[in-house]
Design a protein around this motif. Structure first.
Motif, PDB file in Angstrom:
ATOM      1  N   GLY A  25      -5.134  17.456   9.099  1.00 16.11           N
ATOM      2  CA  GLY A  25      -4.430  17.299  10.142  1.00 16.11           C
ATOM      3  C   GLY A  25      -3.860  18.283  10.517  1.00 16.11           C
ATOM      4  O   GLY A  25      -2.463  17.525  12.105  1.00 16.11           O
ATOM      5  N   ARG A  26      -4.347  19.003  10.700  1.00 12.45           N
ATOM      6  CA  ARG A  26      -3.219  20.770  11.901  1.00 12.45           C
ATOM      7  C   ARG A  26      -3.238  20.773  12.678  1.00 12.45           C
ATOM      8  O   ARG A  26      -4.332  20.089  12.683  1.00 12.45           O
ATOM      9  CB  ARG A  26      -3.331  21.494  10.601  1.00 12.45           C
ATOM     10  N   ALA A  58      -2.844  14.180  -0.956  1.00 12.30           N
ATOM     11  CA  ALA A  58      -2.323  14.711  -0.085  1.00 12.30           C
ATOM     12  C   ALA A  58      -2.331  15.636   0.791  1.00 12.30           C
ATOM     13  O   ALA A  58      -2.624  15.853   1.886  1.00 12.30           O
ATOM     14  CB  ALA A  58      -1.464  13.914  -1.331  1.00 12.30           C
ATOM     15  N   ALA A  59      -2.539  16.990   0.148  1.00 10.06           N
ATOM     16  CA  ALA A  59      -3.345  18.121   0.427  1.00 10.06           C
ATOM     17  C   ALA A  59      -4.163  17.932   1.382  1.00 10.06           C
ATOM     18  O   ALA A  59      -4.067  18.873   2.104  1.00 10.06           O
ATOM     19  CB  ALA A  59      -2.916  19.072  -0.980  1.00 10.06           C
TER      20      ALA A  59
END
Length: 232
Positions: free
Chosen positions: A35-36, A28-29
């Motif tokens: 995707g930032r 998840a991290a």
């Protein structure tokens, strides 16, 4: 301990559940970090000078082709290149030149060009009476070092036959003779000599002896006296 006591899980199952939670949190991290939003820099502009200094394929590709200068168009009224190359004349260069021959020269060439094409004159050749600036005509013969100027009367008496007689040895060239040489011909005075020179200047020289009839002041009788004493 609280989860183990609450759910009744064994230590191995609890350890496996912890590993799964840690791996899931790591995925998840990573997904969040990938995707930032990121800032993108604009590409650098290519200067026109550098584009022209580049290689051939780069300079000719894309919009750079429109900056290239077009090939210069031929000036109005100028003949095509093939026509200019085809305009040639044939002249016979003989006499005291290094390589006497029949030469093909560009139209508009002069006597000096023909002499140079024949290798130049031999050392010691007398060029007096030869008009090297005259424009050549097709089929003309250029004789370098032709008949010498006549010897004045009373000079060199006893030097041999014909010495001091004032009669030149061999035919006189109508295209290269001076006025003094023409005046040695029978019946030719200063006025008629100038008429002959003026005729060859206006018509680009004599192509044959018969053209001597067209000179003002030369009739049939005088032509018969001169025809064996002159050459083109």
């Amino acid at each position: 301990m609280w989860v183990q006591l609450r759910c009744g899980l064994e230590p191995k199952a609890l350890a496996a559940l912890a590993v799964i939670l840690v791996v899931g949190a790591g995925f998840a991290a990573q997904h969040f970090w990938a995707g930032r939003p990121q800032s993108v820099s604009a590409p650098a502009l290519i200067q026109q000078g550098s584009a022209q200094a580049g290689s051939g394929p780069v300079a000719a590709s894309g919009s750079e082709t429109s900056d290239a200068e077009p090939a210069p168009a031929p000036s109005p009224g100028s003949p095509p290149a093939d026509a200019r190359q085809a305009a040639r004349i044939v002249v016979d260069v003989s006499g005291k030149v290094r390589h006497p021959a029949v030469l093909k020269l560009p139209a508009g060439s002069r006597v000096a060009d023909a002499i140079e094409a024949a290798g130049g004159v031999r050392p010691g050749t007398d060029m007096t009476g030869l008009n090297r600036a005259r424009v050549l005509t097709d089929g003309e013969q250029v004789v370098v070092g032709g008949p010498a100027a006549p010897v004045p009367s009373g000079i060199g008496a006893g030097a041999g036959p014909g010495a001091g007689s004032g009669v030149p040895v061999g035919p006189i060239s109508l295209n290269s003779a001076t006025a003094e040489q023409l005046e040695t011909l029978p019946g030719v005075g200063p006025v008629l000599a100038q008429h002959i020179i003026g005729h060859r200047t206006q018509n680009g020289g004599f192509r044959s002896v018969d053209e001597l009839r067209d000179v003002n002041g030369i009739g049939d009788r005088r032509f018969e006296d001169l025809r064996n004493l002159v050459r083109p």
